[in-house]
Design an enzyme around this catalytic site. Structure first.
Site, PDB file in Angstrom:
ATOM      1  N   ILE A 490    -109.523  -9.078 -13.249  1.00  0.00           N
ATOM      2  CA  ILE A 490    -109.041 -10.386 -13.955  1.00  0.00           C
ATOM      3  C   ILE A 490    -110.005 -11.210 -13.948  1.00  0.00           C
ATOM      4  CG2 ILE A 490    -106.406  -9.786 -13.376  1.00  0.00           C
ATOM      5  CD1 ILE A 490    -106.418 -11.429 -11.029  1.00  0.00           C
ATOM      6  N   GLY A 491    -111.127 -11.163 -13.425  1.00  0.00           N
ATOM      7  CA  GLY A 491    -112.097 -12.209 -13.472  1.00  0.00           C
ATOM      8  C   GLY A 491    -113.333 -12.025 -12.435  1.00  0.00           C
ATOM      9  N   GLY A 493    -115.805 -14.057  -9.491  1.00  0.00           N
ATOM     10  CA  GLY A 493    -116.061 -15.216  -8.512  1.00  0.00           C
ATOM     11  C   GLY A 493    -117.506 -15.317  -8.016  1.00  0.00           C
ATOM     12  N   GLY A 496    -117.629 -12.077  -5.932  1.00  0.00           N
ATOM     13  CA  GLY A 496    -117.755 -10.525  -6.580  1.00  0.00           C
ATOM     14  C   GLY A 496    -116.520 -10.496  -7.714  1.00  0.00           C
ATOM     15  N   ASP A 620    -118.766 -25.910  -6.422  1.00  0.00           N
ATOM     16  CA  ASP A 620    -118.635 -25.027  -7.649  1.00  0.00           C
ATOM     17  C   ASP A 620    -117.048 -25.513  -8.251  1.00  0.00           C
ATOM     18  OD1 ASP A 620    -119.224 -23.399  -9.472  1.00  0.00           O
ATOM     19  OD2 ASP A 620    -118.621 -21.589  -8.618  1.00  0.00           O
TER      20      ASP A 620
END
Length: 810
Positions: A490-491, A493, A496, A620
């Site tokens: 799903i994405g 970061g 990881g 971030d």
């Protein structure tokens, strides 16, 4: 058969940690680290006044519960995890830099850390071995035997052989230290610097050995067996029968004895360098003193665990506690069946201390005078503070709510009666010019601000003492994601790849798996995010479930956010054809929801800056790190790059970290990192929400990249907000127009080049709360009859929600 029978006889004693095991450690930099009684986590704090390296208490990996800690006065502190099967170490001056040096299978006890190079030793009672780490070839890897009271000093480790009560030592200085204990029968050891001391089994007092101690010194004879602590050039003990501390200088021409805390009873003492600390029996607070003759002072730490928890025996013959069980042990020990042993056979220990630490109750006139001075100082400061507070309240009531004097606000456009003419936003910011939108009454605005501040503080709870995270086996997380199948991805970061998963108990989770980098880099990022997530808890921060560290695998487990990231709602992937295009997100069609998501995220960031201890800089902040749950509540995520501290000038050799388009120009250009760096990133997110543009985008195919800051700010400052608003969203209703403008002007101030000119997150929260309230009100000024930005039918009062200490108006 004699030796095996003797070993079996002594095996029940091996389960218990000896007197050397402690829940308190004293390290270099006058730092004390202790296992706190509330949840068995470790906190470190300065214990030597101005010479301390930690001015405020700092938690050590709040996801780990400890059973004991040790330091030896060096720069390294180590602790054994609850259960004994893991050993962690960290720099005394940087408790957040945790490293695991041992991971099972056998539990450890009797942890000892030497000064100097910081070698680490511990006893493995199952294998009956003393093991060493960080020995650098100066110590054996392990030594077999039945030992108790393992201690370490500079370049030596000693232990008491349980059967013979004799002392054995190892390391470069081990032979010299052991030589002075030949033919001596001792019951327990303590060590520090180049010396070791022991309490003799015949009750003849204390004998000390090592360089500079000559042939040993017999000083006070009434010291408890388990009450000894040795520092660099001194030793302290607990005297019978009242357990008060007595100290003496080692290695000098004469023996100097002094009493650092007359009348105060202690549970145990620990020394390191020239500092000694004791756990106060009356309330489990910590008092420390140094060899310079300074009076013992209390250290700012939570109540400390009064002893190491050990497994209770099933019968009297296997009972590990020779002096009985410490009263109310079950309240302190986290593992069922474990108890704390009473160290003293002839005097009782307190049954239950009051929860908060308080000054010890002295028993002599001299001690009472010291305490009374502190109380007098406290009373004077408190009286002055109360008087100032009352004056402030009266001033606010008289001049805040009752006066109609104009209060200027540099962030917020000064909204006055208009004549259907739009003036430049720059004039509104810099010279108090009219605004295209109306506003509520100024006094009401001030009231909203003050109430919102109070509510924000009520919503933001403490970050300490969060329950420890759950540790998952790798196999369970692999099963939850079908072996990390690409269809579950799903994405991405900072640490990881993120996968959606479903645990065996039905919980939906997001699992972040480290990878694609060197192991040390992955380990550092994993430790960083784990440390932050485990100590933080807030409605608008992503919920942390647990973690996995197995072999080279490092994974983090979060609550699953059903509605994904804000980025995906603002910048959906283009569809191949209109027929297959998904329906518009509620975020795309509702200005109120967009502003509400910004408000949620700002509260989470404000919590990091203003309420976490110490403060945290996220580093971030971006729309893909703002996640949305099933109820459309936004939460800030991804702490892989976060740092502690309100301001942190970065060394030139350290690369600035973050995401292009969101990074503070002051940070990546001048390496100056502060909480205002997060404010800049959040300002970019606000502009994304207003314009629907990415942080960096191309206006046309093949065109040059443009930042959303350069795209939007000139139009907002020129009073042409309508030119840059997201065309996919409906035109703001009259009561929403003022809210949208307030968000736009706040964003302009957030992305100013210099951090000192940007607002604090608390003020951004206040402005966004007002914007949401304006959307709910359904009133206030708005667009004119033609529905075009630039017309005004507002009230005449100035909208003064907050002052962000930027450029002041005259």
């Amino acid at each position: 058969m004699t030796t095996p029978l003797l070993l079996l006889l002594f095996l029940p004693l091996l389960a218990a940690s000896s007197a050397s095991a402690s829940t308190l450690a004293v390290a270099a930099g006058a730092t004390a680290c202790a296992v706190v009684s509330e949840n068995s986590t470790v906190f470190c704090a300065g214990a030597g006044g101005a010479n301390s390296s930690l001015s405020v208490p700092a938690g050590v990996a709040q996801f780990v519960r400890f059973t004991q800690v040790a330091s030896g006065g060096g720069a390294v502190v180590c602790g054994i995890q609850l259960g004994g099967r893991a050993l962690f170490c960290w720099p005394a001056a940087a408790p957040e830099q945790l490293r695991r040096v041992y991971n099972g299978p056998n539990p450890l006890s009797d942890l000892a850390v030497g000064g100097g190079a910081g070698h680490v030793a511990a006893y493995d009672p199952v294998a009956r071995l003393i093991r060493w780490w960080r020995g650098m070839g100066r110590f054996p890897d392990q030594v077999a035997g039945v030992f108790g009271s393992v201690v370490s000093g500079d370049d030596f480790t000693c232990a008491v052989e349980t059967i013979s009560s004799s002392v054995r030592c190892w390391g470069p200085r081990g032979g010299a230290v052991e030589a002075d204990f030949v033919n001596a029968s001792v019951s327990s050891l303590s060590a520090g610097g180049s010396r070791a001391c022991a309490v003799k089994t015949d009750g003849a007092g204390v004998i000390c050995s090592g360089s500079g101690a000559g042939e040993g010194a017999l000083v006070p004879r009434d010291v408890y067996v388990d009450g000894l602590a040795v520092g660099e050039s001194h030793a302290c003990g607990l005297r019978r029968p009242n357990r008060t501390a007595v100290c003496w200088i080692l290695g000098g021409p004469t023996t100097t004895i002094y009493w650092p805390a007359v009348g105060t009873a202690f549970e145990f003492l620990v020394a390191g360098g020239n500092l000694t600390c004791g756990l106060v029996s009356s309330n489990f607070s910590l008092m420390c003193w140094s060899t310079d003759g300074s009076v013992a002072a209390e250290v700012n730490l939570p109540p400390i665990l009064p002893g190491v928890c050990v497994a209770a025996g099933n019968n009297s013959s296997s009972n590990p506690c020779k002096c009985g069980v410490f009263p109310d042990s079950g309240r302190f020990c986290r593992v069922s069946g474990e108890v704390i042993c009473n160290r003293f056979c002839d005097t009782p220990s307190p049954s239950s201390p009051p929860p908060p630490p308080s000054p010890p109750s002295p028993a002599t006139p001299a001690s009472r005078r010291g305490v009374s001075k502190w109380w007098i100082a406290f009373a004077v400061v408190g009286a002055v503070g109360c008087f100032a507070g009352i004056c402030s309240i009266i001033y606010c009531l008289v001049f805040g709510f009752c006066s109609h004097k104009k209060i200027h606000n540099s962030v917020q456009p000064n909204l006055t009666a208009g004549n259907n003419t739009t003036t430049a936003a720059a004039a509104a910011i810099g010279s108090g010019g009219p605004s295209p939108y109306g506003s509520p009454n100024g006094s009401l605005g001030r009231l909203r601000r003050q109430l919102s501040r109070v509510m924000t503080r009520q919503r933001s709870g403490p970050s300490s003492f969060k329950d420890p995270a759950e540790e998952f086996p790798f196999s369970q997380l692999a099963a939850a994601t079908r072996d990390f199948s690409p269809e579950f991805k799903i994405g991405e970061g900072s640490f990881g790849t993120v996968y959606r998963g479903k645990l065996a108990d039905g919980r939906e989770v997001a699992i972040k798996r480290g990878g694609g980098r060197k192991f040390q880099e992955k380990e550092t990022a994993f430790r960083s995010e784990l440390a932050f997530l485990s100590r933080l808890h807030h409605k608008h921060l992503v919920g942390f479930v647990g973690y996995c560290e197995e072999n080279d695998e490092r994974l983090l487990v979060y609550e699953f956010m059903k509605n994904g990231a804000l980025y995906d709602h603002l910048h959906p992937k283009p569809s191949s054809s209109p027929a297959t295009a998904p329906p518009l997100s509620p975020v795309a069609t509702s200005w109120k929801l967009r502003i509400k998501i910004l408000l949620d995220a700002s509260r989470g960031i404000d919590y990091l800056h203003s309420y976490a201890v110490p403060p945290i800089i996220h580093r971030d902040i971006k729309s893909s790190n703002i996640l949305i749950d099933s109820s459309w509540t936004a939460r800030v995520s991804d702490f892989g790059l976060s740092l502690m501290g309100t301001a942190a000038p970065a060394p030139e050799a350290m690369k600035a970290a973050g995401t292009v388009g969101y990074m503070d120009p002051e940070y990546y250009g001048l390496h100056h990192l502060t909480v205002k760096s997060d404010v800049y990133g959040f300002g970019v997110v606000m502009l994304e929400v207003l314009t629907g543009k990415r942080a960096i985008f191309k206006e046309a195919e093949g065109g040059s990249p443009v930042s959303v800051v350069d795209y939007a700010v000139p139009s907002i400052v020129a009073g042409e907000l309508a030119k840059v608003l997201d065309g996919r969203a409906p035109e703001p209703a009259p009561h929403e127009a003022e809210a949208v403008e307030l968000v736009a002007y706040t964003a302009v101030h957030c992305v100013r080049l210099e951090g000192k000119d940007r607002p604090a997150m608390a003020d951004i929260v206040a402005n966004l709360e007002t914007a949401v309230a304006l959307c709910d009100d359904g009133g206030g000024g708005g667009a004119g009859a033609g529905g075009v930005y630039g017309n005004s039918s507002s009230s005449t009062a100035s909208l003064s929600i907050t002052s962000m200490e930027l450029s002041r108006l005259d």
